[in-house]
Enzyme design. Sequence first.
Site, PDB file in Angstrom:
ATOM      1  N   ARG A 148       3.609  -3.156   3.490  1.00 20.23           N
ATOM      2  CA  ARG A 148       4.154  -2.479   3.003  1.00 20.23           C
ATOM      3  C   ARG A 148       5.422  -1.808   4.116  1.00 20.23           C
ATOM      4  O   ARG A 148       5.501  -2.022   4.996  1.00 20.23           O
ATOM      5  CB  ARG A 148       3.242  -1.347   2.286  1.00 20.23           C
ATOM      6  CG  ARG A 148       2.089  -1.264   1.934  1.00 20.23           C
ATOM      7  CD  ARG A 148       0.530  -0.325   2.121  1.00 20.23           C
ATOM      8  NE  ARG A 148       0.118  -0.574   1.299  1.00 20.23           N
ATOM      9  CZ  ARG A 148      -1.081  -1.168   1.652  1.00 20.23           C
ATOM     10  NH1 ARG A 148      -1.606  -1.141   2.622  1.00 20.23           N
ATOM     11  NH2 ARG A 148      -2.467  -0.898   1.013  1.00 20.23           N
ATOM     12  N   LYS A 172      -2.743   1.605   4.254  1.00 20.18           N
ATOM     13  CA  LYS A 172      -3.044   3.699   3.718  1.00 20.18           C
ATOM     14  C   LYS A 172      -4.009   3.508   4.248  1.00 20.18           C
ATOM     15  O   LYS A 172      -5.633   3.232   4.479  1.00 20.18           O
ATOM     16  CB  LYS A 172      -3.790   3.211   2.390  1.00 20.18           C
ATOM     17  CG  LYS A 172      -1.901   2.597   1.233  1.00 20.18           C
ATOM     18  CD  LYS A 172      -1.869   2.742   0.149  1.00 20.18           C
ATOM     19  CE  LYS A 172      -1.435   2.949  -0.375  1.00 20.18           C
ATOM     20  NZ  LYS A 172      -1.039   2.558  -2.279  1.00 20.18           N
ATOM     21  N   HIS A 242       8.899  -3.762  -1.709  1.00 20.86           N
ATOM     22  CA  HIS A 242       7.266  -4.281  -2.532  1.00 20.86           C
ATOM     23  C   HIS A 242       7.787  -5.397  -3.588  1.00 20.86           C
ATOM     24  O   HIS A 242       6.296  -5.980  -3.973  1.00 20.86           O
ATOM     25  CB  HIS A 242       7.293  -2.908  -3.725  1.00 20.86           C
ATOM     26  CG  HIS A 242       5.872  -2.799  -4.572  1.00 20.86           C
ATOM     27  ND1 HIS A 242       5.167  -2.776  -3.744  1.00 20.86           N
ATOM     28  CD2 HIS A 242       5.450  -3.298  -5.813  1.00 20.86           C
ATOM     29  CE1 HIS A 242       3.634  -2.749  -4.980  1.00 20.86           C
ATOM     30  NE2 HIS A 242       3.830  -3.215  -5.823  1.00 20.86           N
ATOM     31  N   ARG A 245       6.669  -7.752  -1.423  1.00 19.90           N
ATOM     32  CA  ARG A 245       5.246  -7.868  -0.663  1.00 19.90           C
ATOM     33  C   ARG A 245       4.148  -8.411  -2.030  1.00 19.90           C
ATOM     34  O   ARG A 245       3.444  -9.096  -2.099  1.00 19.90           O
ATOM     35  CB  ARG A 245       4.880  -6.693  -1.101  1.00 19.90           C
ATOM     36  CG  ARG A 245       3.267  -6.158  -0.772  1.00 19.90           C
ATOM     37  CD  ARG A 245       3.149  -5.001  -0.485  1.00 19.90           C
ATOM     38  NE  ARG A 245       1.061  -4.385  -1.065  1.00 19.90           N
ATOM     39  CZ  ARG A 245       0.435  -4.876   0.057  1.00 19.90           C
ATOM     40  NH1 ARG A 245       1.080  -5.210   1.447  1.00 19.90           N
ATOM     41  NH2 ARG A 245      -0.291  -3.449   0.058  1.00 19.90           N
ATOM     42  N   HIS A 268      -5.909  -4.463   0.712  1.00 17.70           N
ATOM     43  CA  HIS A 268      -6.299  -3.410  -0.464  1.00 17.70           C
ATOM     44  C   HIS A 268      -7.817  -3.366  -0.278  1.00 17.70           C
ATOM     45  O   HIS A 268      -8.873  -4.070   0.018  1.00 17.70           O
ATOM     46  CB  HIS A 268      -6.378  -4.731  -2.026  1.00 17.70           C
ATOM     47  CG  HIS A 268      -4.839  -4.375  -2.367  1.00 17.70           C
ATOM     48  ND1 HIS A 268      -4.801  -5.961  -2.657  1.00 17.70           N
ATOM     49  CD2 HIS A 268      -4.054  -3.430  -2.202  1.00 17.70           C
ATOM     50  CE1 HIS A 268      -3.247  -5.927  -3.524  1.00 17.70           C
ATOM     51  NE2 HIS A 268      -2.545  -4.192  -3.221  1.00 17.70           N
ATOM     52  N   TYR A 277      -1.679  -9.650  -8.722  1.00 17.69           N
ATOM     53  CA  TYR A 277      -0.880 -10.227  -8.840  1.00 17.69           C
ATOM     54  C   TYR A 277      -1.300 -12.279  -9.124  1.00 17.69           C
ATOM     55  O   TYR A 277      -0.343 -12.680  -9.072  1.00 17.69           O
ATOM     56  CB  TYR A 277      -0.546 -10.676  -7.177  1.00 17.69           C
ATOM     57  CG  TYR A 277       0.007  -9.873  -6.399  1.00 17.69           C
ATOM     58  CD1 TYR A 277       0.962  -9.002  -6.862  1.00 17.69           C
ATOM     59  CD2 TYR A 277      -1.380  -8.672  -6.130  1.00 17.69           C
ATOM     60  CE1 TYR A 277       1.569  -7.821  -5.962  1.00 17.69           C
ATOM     61  CE2 TYR A 277      -0.913  -7.398  -5.118  1.00 17.69           C
ATOM     62  CZ  TYR A 277       0.629  -6.664  -5.142  1.00 17.69           C
ATOM     63  OH  TYR A 277       1.004  -5.843  -4.728  1.00 17.69           O
TER      64      TYR A 277
END
Length: 298
Positions: A148, A172, A242, A245, A268, A277
Amino acid sequence: MDNHQQAFQDYLLLEKKYSVHTVNGYCADVSVFEAFVRQEFDQDALAEVHYSQIRSWIVQMVESGLSNVSVNRRVASLKSYYKFLLKIGQIQTSPLLKHQALKSPKKLQIPFSEKEIDLVLNNIQYPEGFEGVRDKLIIDLFYTTGIRRSELIHLKTSGVDLVGCTIKVLGKRNKERIIPILPVVVDQFKKYLLERANLEVVKDSSCFFLSKSGVKLNDSFVYRLINHYFSNVSEKAKKSPHILRHTFATHMLNHGADINSVKELLGHSSLASTQVYTHSSLAELKKVYGNAHPRNRE
């Protein structure tokens, strides 16, 4: 902000470990609803709100021209607040228990093609010296790891292991993960470190990526960097970190990578986040399928 909202803010920051930016967004959405309830229903206690009042708020937002995506985001913030009130025993049932989000069109994320990636890495002119070496490394790191933008900006010098060919990033909710880096990128890291050592001033020495004035990069700088270089090779509407990514994940899946492995590399928490994706990957599969199956020649 009342005591419950302050406690909610502390809960998001300290227990859920959300970023300050995210927490401010949640609390702002709750405050908007609180103002609506006070004005429309002369009511201050959010713990006593009924779904019909929330429904009125949703109708007002839609009629004001707010997009379904924005409405859903605000209601999601409120839903989190009521889950918190439930958790601390202030309410017995959430008024949003049976709420269904408004339908919103899915944004089509179009990845860069392998040709576009090759052109931006091998066929365009980068500036001489520090900035050119840094810019190319940033692009290649995004493409070869799928990290990210915030993870790249906050990458620590201590988190780069060129002997073990890995980087350690903070994702995150403050989750650390270690990502392998390719030998070709390791070579670029070494070139960058040589150039970095020649900077006259280094103010943020713990940060790996720096501006030419020796300070940590910011979000808008990194966005402009990616947009600038890809504007030379691509006519796609969106050219951002992004999308790189997204490109990393799509190209990995197209070349046979296991979706669970891609999930781990992307950081994730659930497979559902990675599955978005697979749509681009499916398009590639259809193309291969159409070209290869004998029945398609009849």
